[in-house]
Scaffold this motif. Structure first.
Motif, PDB file in Angstrom:
ATOM      1  N   GLY A 271      -3.610  -5.810  -4.591  1.00 55.71           N
ATOM      2  CA  GLY A 271      -4.686  -6.770  -4.803  1.00 55.71           C
ATOM      3  C   GLY A 271      -5.868  -6.410  -3.929  1.00 55.71           C
ATOM      4  N   THR A 272      -6.671  -7.400  -3.554  1.00 54.14           N
ATOM      5  CA  THR A 272      -7.816  -7.139  -2.683  1.00 54.14           C
ATOM      6  C   THR A 272      -7.641  -7.971  -1.414  1.00 54.14           C
ATOM      7  N   GLU A 273      -8.554  -7.752  -0.459  1.00 55.61           N
ATOM      8  CA  GLU A 273      -8.443  -8.498   0.793  1.00 55.61           C
ATOM      9  C   GLU A 273      -8.572 -10.004   0.533  1.00 55.61           C
ATOM     10  N   GLU A 274      -9.488 -10.345  -0.384  1.00 54.79           N
ATOM     11  CA  GLU A 274      -9.720 -11.767  -0.682  1.00 54.79           C
ATOM     12  C   GLU A 274      -8.577 -12.326  -1.527  1.00 54.79           C
ATOM     13  N   GLU A 275      -8.093 -11.488  -2.456  1.00 53.59           N
ATOM     14  CA  GLU A 275      -7.037 -11.967  -3.354  1.00 53.59           C
ATOM     15  C   GLU A 275      -5.852 -11.002  -3.312  1.00 53.59           C
ATOM     16  N   PRO A 276      -5.079 -11.076  -2.234  1.00 61.63           N
ATOM     17  CA  PRO A 276      -3.992 -10.112  -2.068  1.00 61.63           C
ATOM     18  C   PRO A 276      -2.822 -10.362  -3.020  1.00 61.63           C
ATOM     19  N   GLU A 277      -2.087  -9.280  -3.320  1.00 61.78           N
ATOM     20  CA  GLU A 277      -0.848  -9.410  -4.110  1.00 61.78           C
ATOM     21  C   GLU A 277       0.322  -9.025  -3.192  1.00 61.78           C
ATOM     22  N   CYS A 278       0.701  -7.742  -3.191  1.00 67.09           N
ATOM     23  CA  CYS A 278       1.847  -7.361  -2.353  1.00 67.09           C
ATOM     24  C   CYS A 278       1.370  -6.782  -1.020  1.00 67.09           C
ATOM     25  N   HIS A 279       2.156  -7.007   0.030  1.00 72.01           N
ATOM     26  CA  HIS A 279       1.809  -6.432   1.329  1.00 72.01           C
ATOM     27  C   HIS A 279       2.013  -4.923   1.311  1.00 72.01           C
ATOM     28  N   MET A 280       3.061  -4.513   0.584  1.00 73.18           N
ATOM     29  CA  MET A 280       3.399  -3.093   0.581  1.00 73.18           C
ATOM     30  C   MET A 280       3.706  -2.623  -0.845  1.00 73.18           C
ATOM     31  N   CYS A 281       3.468  -1.339  -1.082  1.00 70.28           N
ATOM     32  CA  CYS A 281       3.848  -0.725  -2.355  1.00 70.28           C
ATOM     33  C   CYS A 281       4.515   0.607  -2.041  1.00 70.28           C
ATOM     34  N   PHE A 282       5.609   0.870  -2.677  1.00 66.52           N
ATOM     35  CA  PHE A 282       6.212   2.198  -2.538  1.00 66.52           C
ATOM     36  C   PHE A 282       5.246   3.232  -3.091  1.00 66.52           C
ATOM     37  N   HIS A 283       5.173   4.369  -2.407  1.00 70.95           N
ATOM     38  CA  HIS A 283       4.281   5.432  -2.881  1.00 70.95           C
ATOM     39  C   HIS A 283       5.082   6.385  -3.772  1.00 70.95           C
ATOM     40  N   PHE A 284       5.191   6.042  -5.041  1.00 70.13           N
ATOM     41  CA  PHE A 284       5.972   6.882  -5.966  1.00 70.13           C
ATOM     42  C   PHE A 284       5.344   8.247  -6.232  1.00 70.13           C
ATOM     43  N   PRO A 285       4.019   8.355  -6.345  1.00 66.63           N
ATOM     44  CA  PRO A 285       3.485   9.680  -6.672  1.00 66.63           C
ATOM     45  C   PRO A 285       3.658  10.699  -5.543  1.00 66.63           C
ATOM     46  N   VAL A 286       3.650  10.253  -4.305  1.00 69.46           N
ATOM     47  CA  VAL A 286       3.732  11.234  -3.224  1.00 69.46           C
ATOM     48  C   VAL A 286       5.150  11.790  -3.080  1.00 69.46           C
ATOM     49  N   MET A 287       6.150  10.970  -3.392  1.00 66.67           N
ATOM     50  CA  MET A 287       7.536  11.366  -3.145  1.00 66.67           C
ATOM     51  C   MET A 287       7.924  12.671  -3.875  1.00 66.67           C
ATOM     52  N   PRO A 288       7.762  12.759  -5.208  1.00 65.40           N
ATOM     53  CA  PRO A 288       8.179  14.012  -5.845  1.00 65.40           C
ATOM     54  C   PRO A 288       7.337  15.209  -5.415  1.00 65.40           C
ATOM     55  N   ARG A 289       6.078  14.941  -5.020  1.00 67.81           N
ATOM     56  CA  ARG A 289       5.220  16.057  -4.574  1.00 67.81           C
ATOM     57  C   ARG A 289       5.696  16.632  -3.253  1.00 67.81           C
ATOM     58  N   ILE A 290       6.365  15.820  -2.467  1.00 66.90           N
ATOM     59  CA  ILE A 290       6.944  16.358  -1.227  1.00 66.90           C
ATOM     60  C   ILE A 290       7.980  17.417  -1.613  1.00 66.90           C
ATOM     61  N   PHE A 291       8.837  17.051  -2.564  1.00 67.49           N
ATOM     62  CA  PHE A 291       9.882  17.996  -2.975  1.00 67.49           C
ATOM     63  C   PHE A 291       9.267  19.204  -3.676  1.00 67.49           C
ATOM     64  N   HIS A 292       8.217  18.971  -4.445  1.00 63.89           N
ATOM     65  CA  HIS A 292       7.556  20.084  -5.126  1.00 63.89           C
ATOM     66  C   HIS A 292       6.976  21.053  -4.098  1.00 63.89           C
ATOM     67  N   SER A 293       6.253  20.498  -3.135  1.00 64.88           N
ATOM     68  CA  SER A 293       5.578  21.345  -2.154  1.00 64.88           C
ATOM     69  C   SER A 293       6.575  22.135  -1.302  1.00 64.88           C
ATOM     70  N   LEU A 294       7.711  21.506  -1.003  1.00 63.94           N
ATOM     71  CA  LEU A 294       8.694  22.201  -0.172  1.00 63.94           C
ATOM     72  C   LEU A 294       9.207  23.453  -0.876  1.00 63.94           C
ATOM     73  N   LYS A 295       9.557  23.300  -2.159  1.00 62.13           N
ATOM     74  CA  LYS A 295      10.112  24.473  -2.869  1.00 62.13           C
ATOM     75  C   LYS A 295       9.022  25.462  -3.239  1.00 62.13           C
ATOM     76  N   ALA A 296       7.825  24.952  -3.573  1.00 59.75           N
ATOM     77  CA  ALA A 296       6.718  25.846  -3.925  1.00 59.75           C
ATOM     78  C   ALA A 296       6.208  26.572  -2.676  1.00 59.75           C
ATOM     79  N   GLU A 297       6.581  26.060  -1.505  1.00 60.78           N
ATOM     80  CA  GLU A 297       6.085  26.580  -0.221  1.00 60.78           C
ATOM     81  C   GLU A 297       4.559  26.570  -0.232  1.00 60.78           C
TER      82      GLU A 297
END
Ligand code: NOJ
Length: 561
Positions: A271-297
């Motif tokens: 949401g926004t500062e004035e109209e918040p929704e969740c305090h936290m969101c899992f970062h789904f896009p970064v997770m598989p890229r970690i594994f991609h980057s590790l193997k791709a070196e």
């Protein structure tokens, strides 16, 4: 084992009075049935978890996340809820749960639980009433239709099991909508009574004293022709209302969104500062890229996704993770990346599930000590609150011969004794067998052994959790990409007030060197974080040349000249 655990020093952090506790916490996902069995029936339980809290406190974990423990036919690991206000008797009683909350808080930690709002089990009394009595009070609790040709654009999530998001109910002679398994009918959020139920259920658990919810499958609450059943504006409105209620009635409690979406869409769940929704969101896009980057070196894709990641509004926080109780989902990567990752990480067809890979962290990373430390150092230093998965701190293995995601949900391995010290039951009675593969057998991979070896991954984790907690830059700091002349070397700065932490990581499996550009720090002093020893200074031209061992990394404090 008991003696060893007793001799562990106590935790010295108390997050129970800090309203922004989730920003500088480390979460730990622990499945009740998998952690410790106190009554010898082969299934982990709440009392068992209570017995193991001192271990978690010692490790430096700040908050627990418990996946569903509600009464359930268990056809989707408990995410098929049959009673939102109960405890499945297999795990204990409500009194046990209340005691768990007290014991967690006594240790200065926090506890969050899963709230599965999108769907119920088909065994839930609401669904049974809805299908048998369409005109009754529950007739409109689910999404019914005379045709299965509506919303055909909505993607199917469990592609390997389901062929449609509609299922036929022979009794009501209508189709019902389901985004996951066909035994998990979606609730109808257009019905105000359903929304009210969810508020009441949330209040029920918050009144017991829990510190927040992981909101399961949150993008799918409302469906509509125009938006393929995801991220509907009414879903966001509902979350704003829920947040308002939580902030007003239960300040300090958090909402953590499970929204498997591209960075900009996932960020909308803040949401926004004035109209918040969740305090936290899992970062789904970064997770598989970690594994991609590790193997791709090669860190390029990781840098790109972080570049595309919006900064959450004040008080908001991403949550980073490597693995959890699900498959390593590849929904957020391109088709090319997905093929490549299947080739790298799922060489056997048994290793795939849905659109992902059903393996644990250590087997994915070939049980390499360097890779495991590097991957953990990464999620501990990227922006966001890290969420660990039980057992990964000792490099636990998996069992891909078990069905679906049970492969990564096997009993926690405490000792080399019977059932890995998880349970006194007959081994055949365990809810799932212990891991006994050649490489990951519980004889060798267990907490007791890790505690006897000061160089184990477990001690490494504890040291790094402590170091993270001592540097607010990791939790509250901004993120700035630091250019490096070597694509295998990933580098960034985390800056909070007058502290800057430089993180530099070599994704190559060979020795590397890189020239980093740190213009603002020309001539600045550098110190290592863990040993606090002086390191080489940044050059007067604002560059720093670093050399690395294979898959090694630096956490450094950098000062302006
Ligand atoms: C997400 C949960 O993490 C997963 O385990 C479950 O199967 C689906 N939601 C459906 O509830």
């Amino acid at each position: 084992m008991k003696e060893l655990l007793k001799s562990l020093p106590k935790r010295d952090r108390d997050l129970t009075n800090d309203p922004l506790w989730y920003r500088n916490a480390v979460f730990y996902e622990v499945m009740v049935r998998a952690f410790h069995d106190s009554d010898g029936d082969g299934i982990g339980d709440l009392r068992g978890l209570i017995k193991r809290l001192d271990y978690l406190a010692w490790l430096g974990v700040d908050a627990l996340w418990l996946p569903p423990f509600y009464p359930s036919p268990m056809r989707d690991g408990g995410y098929d809820v049959a009673d939102y206000r109960g405890i499945d008797p297999r795990y204990g009683t409500m009194r046990d749960f209340e005691k768990l909350i007290k014991e967690v808080h006594k240790r200065g930690m926090r506890i969050t639980i899963d709230l599965v709002m999108n769907h119920t089990s088909d065994q839930h009394p609401w669904f049974q009433a809805s299908r048998t009595d369409p005109d009754g009070p529950y007739g409109d609790y689910y999404v019914w239709s005379d045709t299965d040709q509506k919303w055909t654009d909505a993607r199917i999530i469990f592609t390997d099991v389901e062929t449609s998001n509609w299922a036929w109910d022979a009794h009501r002679e209508q189709y019902y909508w389901h985004r996951f398994y066909s035994h998990q009918p979606d609730l109808n959020f257009e019905n105000p009574a359903v929304q009210q139920e969810m508020f009441d259920i949330a209040r029920f658990w918050l009144k017991k004293g829990i510190d927040g919810f992981r909101l399961d499958a949150v993008p799918y609450l409302f469906e509509d022709e125009d938006n393929s059943g995801e991220n509907d504006p009414r879903t966001h409105q509902f979350l704003r209302d829920l947040r308002k209620m939580v902030d007003t009635e239960f300040p300090g409690a958090v909402l953590l969104a499970e929204a498997n979406q591209p960075p900009h869409e996932a960020a909308e769940y803040f949401g926004t500062e004035e109209e918040p929704e969740c305090h936290m969101c899992f970062h789904f896009p970064v997770m598989p890229r970690i594994f991609h980057s590790l193997k791709a070196e090669d860190a390029t894709r990781l840098r790109e996704v972080l570049h595309d990641t919006p900064v959450p509004p004040a008080k908001g926080q991403w949550s980073t993770f490597l693995r959890n109780h699900d498959e390593l989902t590849l929904e957020m990567v391109s088709e090319d990346e997905r093929h490549q990752m299947f080739d790298w990480y799922a060489p056997h067809p048994q290793m795939k599930a849905h659109t992902g890979i059903r393996r644990r962290l250590a087997p994915l990373l070939d049980n390499s000590e360097q890779a495991l430390e590097l991957a953990h150092a990464l999620i501990l230093s990227l922006p966001g609150t890290p969420c660990l998965y039980y057992g990964d701190e000792i490099a636990m293995g998996d069992n891909v011969w078990l069905p679906d995601r049970d492969s990564v949900r096997t009993p926690m391995q405490w000792t080399p004794d019977r059932n890995a010290g998880f349970s006194d039951a007959d081994p055949g009675a365990l809810y799932l067998p212990t891991v006994q593969s050649l490489l990951f057998h519980y004889n060798g991979v267990n907490i007791e052994r890790s505690l006897m070896q000061p160089t184990s991954l477990l001690f490494w984790m504890r040291r790094f959790l402590k170091a993270r907690a001592e540097h607010p830059a990791f939790s509250d700091g901004g993120y700035k990409d630091v250019p490096s002349d070597n694509p295998a070397v990933f580098s960034f700065l985390r800056t909070h007030e007058d502290e800057s932490v430089l993180v530099a990581m070599n994704f190559s499996t060979h020795q590397s060197s890189a020239l980093l550009t740190l213009e603002d720090y020309a001539g600045g002093k550098v110190k290592t974080i863990i040993s606090k020893t002086p390191f080489q200074d940044v050059g007067d031209d604002g560059t720093l040349r670093l050399t690395f061992g294979p898959q090694s990394f630096y956490w450094l404090v950098v000062k302006h000249a």
